[in-house]
Each structure stands twice: as C-alpha cells, then as structure tokens.
Design a protein around this motif. Structure first.
Motif, PDB file in Angstrom:
ATOM      1  N   SER A  45       0.804  -1.216   0.000  1.00  0.00           N
ATOM      2  CA  SER A  45       0.000   0.000   0.000  1.00  0.00           C
ATOM      3  C   SER A  45       0.835   1.262   0.000  1.00  0.00           C
ATOM      4  N   GLY A  46       2.129   1.135   0.217  1.00  0.00           N
ATOM      5  CA  GLY A  46       2.997   2.294   0.338  1.00  0.00           C
ATOM      6  C   GLY A  46       3.669   2.657  -0.963  1.00  0.00           C
ATOM      7  N   PRO A  47       4.559   3.643  -0.924  1.00  0.00           N
ATOM      8  CA  PRO A  47       5.266   4.071  -2.126  1.00  0.00           C
ATOM      9  C   PRO A  47       6.176   2.977  -2.628  1.00  0.00           C
ATOM     10  N   HIS A  48       6.444   2.997  -3.901  1.00  0.00           N
ATOM     11  CA  HIS A  48       7.237   1.933  -4.517  1.00  0.00           C
ATOM     12  C   HIS A  48       8.142   2.562  -5.569  1.00  0.00           C
ATOM     13  N   PRO A  49       9.077   3.441  -5.159  1.00  0.00           N
ATOM     14  CA  PRO A  49       9.798   4.263  -6.118  1.00  0.00           C
ATOM     15  C   PRO A  49      10.688   3.514  -7.069  1.00  0.00           C
ATOM     16  N   THR A  50      11.150   2.311  -6.711  1.00  0.00           N
ATOM     17  CA  THR A  50      12.074   1.613  -7.587  1.00  0.00           C
ATOM     18  C   THR A  50      11.390   0.609  -8.492  1.00  0.00           C
ATOM     19  N   THR A  51      10.078   0.491  -8.428  1.00  0.00           N
ATOM     20  CA  THR A  51       9.377  -0.480  -9.257  1.00  0.00           C
ATOM     21  C   THR A  51       9.386  -0.079 -10.718  1.00  0.00           C
ATOM     22  N   TRP A  52       9.562  -1.060 -11.572  1.00  0.00           N
ATOM     23  CA  TRP A  52       9.474  -0.844 -13.014  1.00  0.00           C
ATOM     24  C   TRP A  52       8.048  -0.461 -13.388  1.00  0.00           C
ATOM     25  N   ASP A  53       7.879   0.634 -14.057  1.00  0.00           N
ATOM     26  CA  ASP A  53       6.559   1.135 -14.429  1.00  0.00           C
ATOM     27  C   ASP A  53       6.611   1.539 -15.898  1.00  0.00           C
ATOM     28  N   PRO A  54       6.443   0.586 -16.831  1.00  0.00           N
ATOM     29  CA  PRO A  54       6.603   0.880 -18.256  1.00  0.00           C
ATOM     30  C   PRO A  54       5.707   2.017 -18.712  1.00  0.00           C
ATOM     31  N   PRO A  55       6.193   2.869 -19.609  1.00  0.00           N
ATOM     32  CA  PRO A  55       5.364   3.963 -20.122  1.00  0.00           C
ATOM     33  C   PRO A  55       4.055   3.445 -20.705  1.00  0.00           C
ATOM     34  N   GLY A  56       2.957   4.005 -20.277  1.00  0.00           N
ATOM     35  CA  GLY A  56       1.662   3.609 -20.818  1.00  0.00           C
ATOM     36  C   GLY A  56       1.150   2.272 -20.315  1.00  0.00           C
ATOM     37  N   SER A  57       1.792   1.669 -19.311  1.00  0.00           N
ATOM     38  CA  SER A  57       1.374   0.360 -18.831  1.00  0.00           C
ATOM     39  C   SER A  57      -0.020   0.411 -18.224  1.00  0.00           C
ATOM     40  N   PRO A  58      -0.914  -0.502 -18.642  1.00  0.00           N
ATOM     41  CA  PRO A  58      -2.254  -0.551 -18.055  1.00  0.00           C
ATOM     42  C   PRO A  58      -2.299  -1.356 -16.771  1.00  0.00           C
ATOM     43  N   SER A  59      -1.181  -1.944 -16.373  1.00  0.00           N
ATOM     44  CA  SER A  59      -1.212  -2.887 -15.262  1.00  0.00           C
ATOM     45  C   SER A  59      -0.031  -2.688 -14.321  1.00  0.00           C
ATOM     46  N   ARG A  60       0.084  -1.489 -13.766  1.00  0.00           N
ATOM     47  CA  ARG A  60       1.185  -1.225 -12.844  1.00  0.00           C
ATOM     48  C   ARG A  60       1.101  -2.119 -11.614  1.00  0.00           C
ATOM     49  N   ASP A  61      -0.101  -2.497 -11.217  1.00  0.00           N
ATOM     50  CA  ASP A  61      -0.293  -3.390 -10.084  1.00  0.00           C
ATOM     51  C   ASP A  61       0.455  -4.700 -10.285  1.00  0.00           C
ATOM     52  N   ARG A  62       0.383  -5.243 -11.484  1.00  0.00           N
ATOM     53  CA  ARG A  62       1.076  -6.498 -11.767  1.00  0.00           C
ATOM     54  C   ARG A  62       2.591  -6.295 -11.798  1.00  0.00           C
ATOM     55  N   ASP A  63       3.037  -5.164 -12.317  1.00  0.00           N
ATOM     56  CA  ASP A  63       4.466  -4.887 -12.352  1.00  0.00           C
ATOM     57  C   ASP A  63       5.033  -4.811 -10.940  1.00  0.00           C
ATOM     58  N   ARG A  64       4.341  -4.088 -10.078  1.00  0.00           N
ATOM     59  CA  ARG A  64       4.773  -3.968  -8.686  1.00  0.00           C
ATOM     60  C   ARG A  64       4.746  -5.331  -8.002  1.00  0.00           C
ATOM     61  N   GLY A  65       3.677  -6.086  -8.242  1.00  0.00           N
ATOM     62  CA  GLY A  65       3.575  -7.410  -7.637  1.00  0.00           C
ATOM     63  C   GLY A  65       4.690  -8.334  -8.078  1.00  0.00           C
ATOM     64  N   CYS A  66       5.055  -8.250  -9.342  1.00  0.00           N
ATOM     65  CA  CYS A  66       6.116  -9.096  -9.879  1.00  0.00           C
ATOM     66  C   CYS A  66       7.422  -8.872  -9.135  1.00  0.00           C
ATOM     67  N   LEU A  67       7.850  -7.618  -9.004  1.00  0.00           N
ATOM     68  CA  LEU A  67       9.141  -7.336  -8.388  1.00  0.00           C
ATOM     69  C   LEU A  67       9.119  -7.551  -6.880  1.00  0.00           C
ATOM     70  N   LEU A  68       8.003  -7.216  -6.256  1.00  0.00           N
ATOM     71  CA  LEU A  68       7.922  -7.416  -4.810  1.00  0.00           C
ATOM     72  C   LEU A  68       7.912  -8.902  -4.465  1.00  0.00           C
ATOM     73  N   ALA A  69       7.126  -9.700  -5.195  1.00  0.00           N
ATOM     74  CA  ALA A  69       7.077 -11.134  -4.930  1.00  0.00           C
ATOM     75  C   ALA A  69       8.400 -11.805  -5.264  1.00  0.00           C
ATOM     76  N   ALA A  70       9.089 -11.313  -6.297  1.00  0.00           N
ATOM     77  CA  ALA A  70      10.409 -11.859  -6.622  1.00  0.00           C
ATOM     78  C   ALA A  70      11.382 -11.625  -5.466  1.00  0.00           C
ATOM     79  N   ALA A  71      11.338 -10.426  -4.866  1.00  0.00           N
ATOM     80  CA  ALA A  71      12.214 -10.124  -3.737  1.00  0.00           C
ATOM     81  C   ALA A  71      11.879 -11.002  -2.539  1.00  0.00           C
ATOM     82  N   CYS A  72      10.591 -11.219  -2.292  1.00  0.00           N
ATOM     83  CA  CYS A  72      10.191 -12.102  -1.193  1.00  0.00           C
ATOM     84  C   CYS A  72      10.667 -13.528  -1.444  1.00  0.00           C
ATOM     85  N   GLY A  73      10.517 -13.988  -2.676  1.00  0.00           N
ATOM     86  CA  GLY A  73      10.987 -15.326  -3.013  1.00  0.00           C
ATOM     87  C   GLY A  73      12.484 -15.463  -2.844  1.00  0.00           C
ATOM     88  N   ASP A  74      13.211 -14.437  -3.261  1.00  0.00           N
ATOM     89  CA  ASP A  74      14.663 -14.429  -3.092  1.00  0.00           C
ATOM     90  C   ASP A  74      15.024 -14.552  -1.617  1.00  0.00           C
TER      91      ASP A  74
END
Length: 305
Positions: A6-35
């Motif tokens: 729910s907080g800020p996510h300044p380092t998340t990949w946010d492709p220009p014009g992306s319709p699904s920033r939620d999925r982009d944020r989820g991808c990187l956050l879940a990858a870090a948790c998995g790591d």
C-alpha cells in the motif's frame, strides 16, 4: 527496495503507458520475497521475519532502472557495457549481499579494467556460466510492453554480461517470456498451463531445455509434490533445472502467490533463484495485493537494518 503493497514503490518498473502497474509492482515485490525465503534454506516460509534478499534482488532492481531509461513507444534497448558497470556498482555498494561467485568474478574484472566480454565468455573453462542467476534477475524484461521476439532477445542481452553459456541465455529468455505471459493473461480466467509452456518453448533452441519443458508438461497433468518436481527436473543447480522448477512451482497453483513461493522455496536449496523466479511469475499474474502484507513489511524492515 520494494516497500509494502500500500505504500510508495519508487524503484518499481513502471513501463510507459502500462495498463497494469499493479502487476508490475507485484512481480518485483514477490520476486524479492521469493529471493529472501528461497535464499535461506532453514527459513520457514509460513512466518516472518523474512531474511534479507540476496544479490539477485539488487541486480533485478538495477536492471529495472536500466530499462526504465531505455524504453519508449518504439521499444526498448539494453546497453550491455553500461549495464555491467551498473551491476558492478551495485556489488561495490553492498558486496556482502550474497552475489554469485561467477558474477563477482565479472565485477572484479570490470574494477580491474578487464573487458567484461572476455571475463564472461572465459568463465567455467571457456563455456561461460550456465547458472540461473541471469534468469533469476530477468523479470523486469518480462514486464516490457514489447512483442515476445524482441523481449526474448533483450533477456538474452541482459544475461550475457555475466552468464554467456547458451543454456543460461536460453533460461533468461524463457523466464522473461513466462513473466510476460503471466502478466498479460486474463486473471479472471484459469491459467492455461499447456499454452504457457508451448508459448515459451518457441524460444527454446536446445534439446536440453526442450526435454525439460516436455517433462514439466507431463508433470503438470496431475498433482505433484516438491519431491516429484525435483525428481523430474533436477535440483536447480543450473539454468536448465532452475527455470523449469520455478515454472513447476507457479503452474501448480498460479492463483495462490504465497503457496507458489513456499513450494519454490522448498526446492531452492538455499540459492534463492527458483523462489525469486516463481515469485516473479506469481506476482505478475496476481498483482501486488496478493503478496502477504507481513512479508512486504518484514522485507522493508530488513532493508533498514
């Protein structure tokens, strides 16, 4: 470092014009948790606190930032010379993060003025590294708003700076395409495992990877345990084993992100790579809200220590 959902996510990949920033944020956050979970073999994935993520997460975020500045309406590019310098700088800032031995040799070569191409190709007896480190950090490529063919090539380009072996390059391409498939698929419909595997198999050129994907396809026809996955696909020590294992974790329960990460962590042998890849896939499908808040909170706190 990724913060809470729910907080800020300044380092998340946010492709220009992306319709699904939620999925982009989820991808990187879940990858870090998995790591974090997969990189500590004694850690139980059922409860926090999460340990600190390894160098996989550091390099993933470096790659995301690299792509952010090189993506526009015409596509995306990777400057390999610049990327390896950025990877090296991340290692120098935090050398105890837990980088792979092969990666460290590349970074030391760069610091000492040796061409990274020579260092990458000469690794492991002149064959190049065939580990899964490059595939484990490739998720940001899978989030790019580009067709699959150029996406696969970008994944190979990003991998080559540290993992020059053809199997490592292929593993990165397959993982990136799988992330793209998971991100773009309609989450309101059941994920079609066979179609995902047939799609990523188009970017496989080696008999070894094709055989592994065939074994994985057979495995996904029924219910399987982590022991079944390891027996069929190997223990994850190479890209040709780790990438299919991550796919096995994801395809077993694609709509249950915590279960995907737990399953992957159980076969990761303390490396973090399989669970990072599986987390990226599950996050790309389910979005940031599917990441347990306790995981995200503890992950953020671990970065502040």
């Amino acid at each position: 470092m990724p913060s809470s959902p729910s907080g800020p996510h300044p380092t998340t990949w946010d492709p220009p014009g992306s319709p699904s920033r939620d999925r982009d944020r989820g991808c990187l956050l879940a990858a870090a948790c998995g790591d974090a979970l997969g990189g500590t073999p004694s850690r139980k994935a059922e409860a926090p606190p999460l340990p600190r993520p390894t160098g996989i997460t550091s390099l993933t975020l470096v790659l995301a930032e690299h792509l952010r500045g090189r993506t526009d309406d015409r596509g995306a590019t990777i400057d390999r010379d610049r990327l390896v310098e950025e990877f090296t700088a991340a290692w120098q800032r935090d050398p105890d993060r837990g980088f792979g031995g092969g990666e460290i040799r590349i970074f030391l070569s760069v610091v000492n003025g040796i061409a990274w191409e020579s260092a990458s190709v000469s690794a492991y007896g002149g064959k190049g590294s065939y580990g899964a480190g490059a595939a484990a950090r490739v998720a940001p490529v899978g989030l790019l708003p580009v067709p699959m063919n150029p996406l696969a090539q970008l994944a190979r380009d990003s991998a080559y700076v540290t993992h020059a072996h053809p199997l490592a390059l292929e593993g990165a391409a397959i993982q990136a395409c799988a992330v793209a498939y998971a991100r773009r698929a309609d989450r309101e419909r059941p994920l079609a495992a066979f179609h995902l595997l047939s799609t990523v198999a188009r970017y496989s050129t080696s008999s070894e990877f094709r055989s592994q994907l065939a074994r994985l396809g057979a495995l996904t026809r029924g219910r399987y345990t982590h022991r079944d996955a390891v027996r069929a696909l190997g223990r994850g020590g190479t890209a040709a084993e780790a990438v299919p294992l991550a796919l096995a974790a994801f395809l077993r329960s694609p709509d249950d992100l915590p279960e995907v990460v737990r399953f992957a962590a159980s076969v990761d042998n303390g490396r973090g790579r399989v669970a990072a890849m599986a987390g990226a896939l599950a996050g790309a499908r389910n979005g940031v809200d599917a990441v347990p808040r306790s995981w995200a909170r503890c992950l953020e706190e671990s970065q502040e220590e």
